[in-house]
Design a protein around this motif. Structure first.
Motif, short mmCIF file in Angstrom:
data_model
loop_
_atom_site.label_atom_id
_atom_site.label_comp_id
_atom_site.label_asym_id
_atom_site.label_seq_id
_atom_site.Cartn_x
_atom_site.Cartn_y
_atom_site.Cartn_z
N VAL A 30 -7.67 3.48 44.04
CA VAL A 30 -7.47 4.80 44.63
C VAL A 30 -7.34 4.66 46.14
CG1 VAL A 30 -8.54 7.07 45.01
CG2 VAL A 30 -8.67 5.97 42.76
N ILE A 31 -8.12 3.74 46.71
CA ILE A 31 -8.08 3.50 48.15
C ILE A 31 -7.31 2.22 48.42
CG2 ILE A 31 -9.47 3.18 50.23
CD1 ILE A 31 -11.78 4.51 48.73
N PRO A 32 -6.18 2.28 49.06
CA PRO A 32 -5.40 1.08 49.35
C PRO A 32 -6.15 0.13 50.29
CG PRO A 32 -4.07 3.04 49.68
CD PRO A 32 -5.48 3.50 49.48
N VAL A 33 -5.82 -1.14 50.20
CA VAL A 33 -6.44 -2.17 51.03
C VAL A 33 -6.33 -1.81 52.51
CG1 VAL A 33 -6.36 -4.61 51.68
CG2 VAL A 33 -5.97 -3.94 49.31
N SER A 74 -12.15 13.26 53.06
CA SER A 74 -12.19 14.47 52.24
C SER A 74 -13.25 14.34 51.15
CB SER A 74 -10.82 14.71 51.60
OG SER A 74 -10.57 13.72 50.63
N GLU A 75 -13.56 15.47 50.52
CA GLU A 75 -14.55 15.47 49.44
C GLU A 75 -14.05 14.64 48.25
OE1 GLU A 75 -16.46 19.12 48.41
OE2 GLU A 75 -16.24 19.90 50.44
N GLY A 76 -12.77 14.66 47.97
CA GLY A 76 -12.22 13.89 46.87
C GLY A 76 -12.18 12.39 47.15
N GLY A 101 -16.05 9.95 46.56
CA GLY A 101 -16.43 9.26 45.32
C GLY A 101 -15.82 7.87 45.20
N PRO A 102 -14.51 7.76 45.33
CA PRO A 102 -13.91 6.42 45.27
C PRO A 102 -14.40 5.49 46.38
CG PRO A 102 -12.23 8.08 44.91
CD PRO A 102 -13.48 8.81 45.31
N LEU A 103 -14.64 6.04 47.58
CA LEU A 103 -15.14 5.20 48.66
C LEU A 103 -16.55 4.70 48.33
CD1 LEU A 103 -14.71 3.94 51.42
CD2 LEU A 103 -15.57 6.05 52.46
N ALA A 104 -17.38 5.55 47.76
CA ALA A 104 -18.72 5.14 47.36
C ALA A 104 -18.65 4.04 46.30
CB ALA A 104 -19.50 6.33 46.83
N ARG A 105 -17.74 4.18 45.36
CA ARG A 105 -17.57 3.17 44.32
C ARG A 105 -17.09 1.85 44.93
NH1 ARG A 105 -15.32 6.27 40.84
NH2 ARG A 105 -13.20 6.04 41.60
N ALA A 106 -16.20 1.93 45.88
CA ALA A 106 -15.69 0.73 46.55
C ALA A 106 -16.78 0.00 47.32
CB ALA A 106 -14.54 1.10 47.50
N LEU A 107 -17.72 0.78 47.88
CA LEU A 107 -18.78 0.20 48.71
C LEU A 107 -20.07 -0.02 47.93
CD1 LEU A 107 -18.26 2.33 51.93
CD2 LEU A 107 -17.40 0.03 51.43
N ASP A 108 -20.05 0.30 46.65
CA ASP A 108 -21.21 0.11 45.79
C ASP A 108 -22.43 0.84 46.37
OD1 ASP A 108 -22.25 -0.74 43.43
OD2 ASP A 108 -22.86 -2.71 44.16
N THR A 109 -22.23 2.11 46.69
CA THR A 109 -23.31 2.94 47.22
C THR A 109 -23.19 4.32 46.58
OG1 THR A 109 -24.43 3.64 49.24
CG2 THR A 109 -22.02 3.75 49.26
N THR A 110 -24.08 5.22 46.93
CA THR A 110 -24.05 6.55 46.33
C THR A 110 -23.06 7.45 47.06
OG1 THR A 110 -25.83 7.37 47.74
CG2 THR A 110 -26.47 6.39 45.63
N GLU A 111 -22.51 8.39 46.31
CA GLU A 111 -21.58 9.34 46.93
C GLU A 111 -22.29 10.21 47.95
OE1 GLU A 111 -18.46 12.93 45.78
OE2 GLU A 111 -19.33 11.71 44.18
N ARG A 168 -21.06 10.97 51.72
CA ARG A 168 -20.86 12.35 52.16
C ARG A 168 -21.71 12.65 53.39
NH1 ARG A 168 -18.37 15.61 48.17
NH2 ARG A 168 -19.41 17.46 48.97
N ARG A 169 -22.94 12.13 53.43
CA ARG A 169 -23.82 12.39 54.57
C ARG A 169 -23.24 11.81 55.85
NH1 ARG A 169 -28.22 10.48 52.54
NH2 ARG A 169 -28.03 8.40 53.42
#
Length: 94
Positions: free
Chosen positions: A29-32, A47-49, A52-62, A66-67
């Motif tokens: 979802v997030i390009p290199v 953005s809010e959308g 989630g994918p950024l949290a998954r990429a970084l192995d952390t919580t959404e 967001r914070r």
């Protein structure tokens, strides 16, 4: 957006993960190039959308993403869990 770039840079370093692997973990979802730009501090808006994918990429919580991005908080079921370090002293008995 320094907080977001600090988070991205720190998590990539902690996980010893390349931007390519982070992009793959986001399910592409997030390009290199975007991960690289975020790590360099080149983000202008998260953005809010995108959280989630950024949290998954970084192995952390959404909620953490967001914070730091200044987005509204969402309920985190793990927020009430209390943890403590499990340490055991190894050495001579007195």
């Amino acid at each position: 957006m320094a907080d977001v770039s600090d988070l991205v840079r720190r998590r990539l370093w902690e996980l010893r993960r390349s931007p390519e692997v982070a992009s793959q973990r986001s399910r592409w979802v997030i390009p290199v190039q975007v991960v690289e730009r975020l790590a360099r501090g080149g983000a202008s808006f998260i953005s809010e959308g995108f959280a989630g994918p950024l949290a998954r990429a970084l192995d952390t919580t959404e909620s953490r993403v967001r914070r730091v991005a200044g987005l509204p908080a969402i309920p985190d079921p793990r927020a009430g869990i209390e943890t403590r370090p499990d340490l055991r002293v190894v050495g001579s008995d007195r």
